[in-house]
Design a protein around this motif. Structure first.
Motif, mmCIF file in Angstrom:
data_model
loop_
_atom_site.group_PDB
_atom_site.id
_atom_site.type_symbol
_atom_site.label_atom_id
_atom_site.label_comp_id
_atom_site.label_asym_id
_atom_site.label_seq_id
_atom_site.Cartn_x
_atom_site.Cartn_y
_atom_site.Cartn_z
ATOM 1 N N VAL A 1 0.842 -1.202 0.000
ATOM 2 C CA VAL A 1 0.000 0.000 0.000
ATOM 3 C C VAL A 1 0.877 1.252 0.000
ATOM 4 O O VAL A 1 0.601 2.226 -0.717
ATOM 5 N N VAL A 2 1.946 1.227 0.797
ATOM 6 C CA VAL A 2 2.878 2.363 0.792
ATOM 7 C C VAL A 2 3.456 2.556 -0.600
ATOM 8 O O VAL A 2 3.544 3.681 -1.119
ATOM 9 N N ARG A 3 3.826 1.466 -1.240
ATOM 10 C CA ARG A 3 4.390 1.542 -2.592
ATOM 11 C C ARG A 3 3.374 2.121 -3.575
ATOM 12 O O ARG A 3 3.750 2.851 -4.505
ATOM 13 N N GLN A 4 2.109 1.822 -3.373
ATOM 14 C CA GLN A 4 1.068 2.383 -4.237
ATOM 15 C C GLN A 4 1.010 3.902 -4.095
ATOM 16 O O GLN A 4 0.921 4.634 -5.088
ATOM 17 N N PHE A 5 1.077 4.381 -2.857
ATOM 18 C CA PHE A 5 1.093 5.833 -2.647
ATOM 19 C C PHE A 5 2.329 6.465 -3.287
ATOM 20 O O PHE A 5 2.258 7.571 -3.827
ATOM 21 N N GLU A 6 3.454 5.764 -3.214
ATOM 22 C CA GLU A 6 4.676 6.290 -3.832
ATOM 23 C C GLU A 6 4.533 6.453 -5.341
ATOM 24 O O GLU A 6 5.167 7.330 -5.932
ATOM 25 N N SER A 7 3.717 5.610 -5.940
ATOM 26 C CA SER A 7 3.539 5.670 -7.389
ATOM 27 C C SER A 7 2.521 6.732 -7.806
ATOM 28 O O SER A 7 2.344 7.000 -9.001
ATOM 29 N N MET A 8 1.859 7.342 -6.828
ATOM 30 C CA MET A 8 0.874 8.372 -7.126
ATOM 31 C C MET A 8 1.542 9.747 -7.146
ATOM 32 O O MET A 8 2.508 9.998 -6.432
ATOM 33 N N GLN A 9 1.021 10.617 -7.943
ATOM 34 C CA GLN A 9 1.626 11.926 -8.168
ATOM 35 C C GLN A 9 1.504 12.828 -6.943
ATOM 36 O O GLN A 9 0.455 12.929 -6.324
ATOM 37 N N ASP A 10 2.632 13.486 -6.600
ATOM 38 C CA ASP A 10 2.643 14.561 -5.600
ATOM 39 C C ASP A 10 2.310 14.125 -4.180
ATOM 40 O O ASP A 10 1.810 14.915 -3.394
ATOM 41 N N VAL A 11 2.566 12.863 -3.838
ATOM 42 C CA VAL A 11 2.353 12.397 -2.469
ATOM 43 C C VAL A 11 3.708 12.186 -1.810
ATOM 44 O O VAL A 11 4.529 11.400 -2.292
ATOM 45 N N PHE A 12 3.964 12.877 -0.700
ATOM 46 C CA PHE A 12 5.201 12.681 0.054
ATOM 47 C C PHE A 12 4.989 11.572 1.076
ATOM 48 O O PHE A 12 4.026 11.606 1.841
ATOM 49 N N VAL A 13 5.888 10.586 1.084
ATOM 50 C CA VAL A 13 5.809 9.466 2.022
ATOM 51 C C VAL A 13 6.963 9.597 3.013
ATOM 52 O O VAL A 13 8.125 9.663 2.621
ATOM 53 N N LEU A 14 6.636 9.643 4.301
ATOM 54 C CA LEU A 14 7.640 9.877 5.338
ATOM 55 C C LEU A 14 8.761 8.850 5.274
ATOM 56 O O LEU A 14 9.939 9.200 5.225
ATOM 57 N N ASN A 15 8.403 7.573 5.310
ATOM 58 C CA ASN A 15 9.362 6.476 5.147
ATOM 59 C C ASN A 15 8.890 5.607 3.992
ATOM 60 O O ASN A 15 7.774 5.075 4.034
ATOM 61 N N GLY A 16 9.726 5.476 2.973
ATOM 62 C CA GLY A 16 9.330 4.764 1.773
ATOM 63 C C GLY A 16 9.264 3.260 1.964
ATOM 64 O O GLY A 16 9.739 2.705 2.959
ATOM 65 N N SER A 17 8.683 2.582 0.984
ATOM 66 C CA SER A 17 8.463 1.140 1.073
ATOM 67 C C SER A 17 9.768 0.361 1.189
ATOM 68 O O SER A 17 9.871 -0.589 1.970
ATOM 69 N N VAL A 18 10.789 0.739 0.425
ATOM 70 C CA VAL A 18 12.075 0.032 0.482
ATOM 71 C C VAL A 18 12.715 0.226 1.849
ATOM 72 O O VAL A 18 13.229 -0.722 2.462
ATOM 73 N N ALA A 19 12.682 1.468 2.355
ATOM 74 C CA ALA A 19 13.267 1.755 3.665
ATOM 75 C C ALA A 19 12.561 0.970 4.769
ATOM 76 O O ALA A 19 13.207 0.421 5.670
ATOM 77 N N ILE A 20 11.238 0.903 4.715
ATOM 78 C CA ILE A 20 10.481 0.160 5.733
ATOM 79 C C ILE A 20 10.837 -1.322 5.673
ATOM 80 O O ILE A 20 11.095 -1.962 6.701
ATOM 81 N N ALA A 21 10.846 -1.878 4.462
ATOM 82 C CA ALA A 21 11.152 -3.300 4.310
ATOM 83 C C ALA A 21 12.557 -3.622 4.799
ATOM 84 O O ALA A 21 12.780 -4.646 5.466
ATOM 85 N N ASP A 22 13.520 -2.762 4.495
ATOM 86 C CA ASP A 22 14.903 -2.990 4.938
ATOM 87 C C ASP A 22 15.022 -2.890 6.451
ATOM 88 O O ASP A 22 15.673 -3.711 7.100
ATOM 89 N N ALA A 23 14.400 -1.865 7.048
ATOM 90 C CA ALA A 23 14.517 -1.649 8.489
ATOM 91 C C ALA A 23 13.805 -2.744 9.288
ATOM 92 O O ALA A 23 14.222 -3.060 10.409
ATOM 93 N N CYS A 24 12.748 -3.317 8.728
ATOM 94 C CA CYS A 24 11.989 -4.350 9.437
ATOM 95 C C CYS A 24 12.557 -5.752 9.250
ATOM 96 O O CYS A 24 12.068 -6.703 9.854
ATOM 97 N N ASP A 25 13.574 -5.880 8.418
ATOM 98 C CA ASP A 25 14.262 -7.156 8.196
ATOM 99 C C ASP A 25 15.627 -7.059 8.871
ATOM 100 O O ASP A 25 16.516 -6.353 8.393
ATOM 101 N N LYS A 26 15.803 -7.743 9.978
ATOM 102 C CA LYS A 26 17.023 -7.586 10.764
ATOM 103 C C LYS A 26 18.276 -8.003 9.999
ATOM 104 O O LYS A 26 19.356 -7.431 10.189
#
Length: 301
Positions: A77-102
């Motif tokens: 869902v975060v990635r979907q928002f990233e693909s939408m025009q003019d939406v700022f995402v505080l922490n992106g999908s890649v960053a979240i996935a990396d940080a949540c994988d130890k």
């Protein structure tokens, strides 16, 4: 502003209440939505998000609060928002996935020269058993890759028990890592909250019982002054993981500070301990970055 919250949230979460409070103080419209109730479409090349059947119209910013429940779908869902025009995402999908994988976090931090505990991963039992035999001391830490808030972390009293735990996780096909146990820092760590490349609050956490210092598990927080090295490590950790906002956990060891992990959805208990307004800093950071994003009209000029 939209806060994307996790599936099991009952909407009584202090961190989100604080973000909403600060956003409203500054005149923003803000909504809290469960990402498990979102659906997505791509029609005629246009990405859209729906909430309980209704299309979500243009939003300036999204604050993802994605943890264990339906984690992969939340990241989608975060990635979907990233693909939408003019939406700022505080922490992106890649960053979240990396940080949540130890394991992925350990790989990135090691590549960037950030000190971390010695960490091991293997699929074959004999390979992991060999690694366990080489670890110093008797006690080790075993973690599932996606555990949060101190959950999914086991302190093993000896190497034979560590091997048994590793074997059980292997049978269950659960991804896990084994880490050295840092005796001199047992039950004590530092939480540094980084927003926009700066530490905005820091505290020491001490376990009340056992080895886990998380406030949610009964740990006690106190104010602390970071060294220049610790401050730089916290900022660098958030930066290399691509996190605009992060709670970075650090241990003081005999070989210097080491980073334990970074939390893309760090709780705000640190506000009560330090008196620092972390939520306000996050909203300010969103304001600054949402304003900088290029705007296009419907024609695309």
């Amino acid at each position: 502003i939209i806060i994307l919250t996790y599936a099991k949230d009952n909407f009584e979460v202090t961190s989100m209440d604080r973000l909403i409070e600060e956003a409203k103080k500054r005149g923003h419209n803000i909504r809290r939505l469960r990402y498990s109730d979102c659906s997505m479409t791509i029609e005629d090349g246009e990405a859209k998000v729906y909430y309980k059947g209704n299309e979500l119209l243009v939003s300036d910013a999204v604050i993802p609060w994605i943890i264990q429940g339906d984690f992969k779908y939340g990241v989608d869902v975060v990635r979907q928002f990233e693909s939408m025009q003019d939406v700022f995402v505080l922490n992106g999908s890649v960053a979240i996935a990396d940080a949540c994988d130890k394991w992925r976090t350990a790989q990135i931090l090691a590549r960037e020269g950030i000190p971390i505990p010695d960490t091991y991963r293997a699929l074959a039992y004999d390979a992991m058993y060999n690694h366990i035999d080489t670890l110093p001391g008797q006690r080790q830490i075993v973690k599932i890759l996606t555990g949060t808030r101190g959950n999914g972390v086991i302190l093993s009293p000896d190497k034979e028990t560590t091997k048994s735990i590793a074997g059980t996780f292997g049978i269950l096909r659960d991804d896990y890592v084994v880490q050295e146990f840092i005796e001199e820092s047992s039950g004590v760590d530092i939480r540094a909250y980084v927003v926009g490349g700066a530490v905005v609050a820091s505290m020491e956490r001490r376990a009340s019982n056992g080895f886990r210092s998380n406030l949610k598990l009964g740990g006690k927080g106190s104010t602390i002054i970071l060294t220049d090295e610790e401050r730089a490590l916290a900022v660098k950790t958030a930066t290399v993981l691509g996190l605009g906002s992060a709670g970075v956990d650090i241990m003081r060891t005999n070989r210097g500070p080491v980073v334990i992990e970074a939390n893309a959805s760090g709780e705000f208990g640190i506000e009560q301990v330090t008196g620092r307004n972390v939520a306000e800093k996050i909203i300010e950071y969103i304001e600054q970055n949402a304003k900088r994003r290029p705007r296009k009209d419907k024609i695309g000029a």
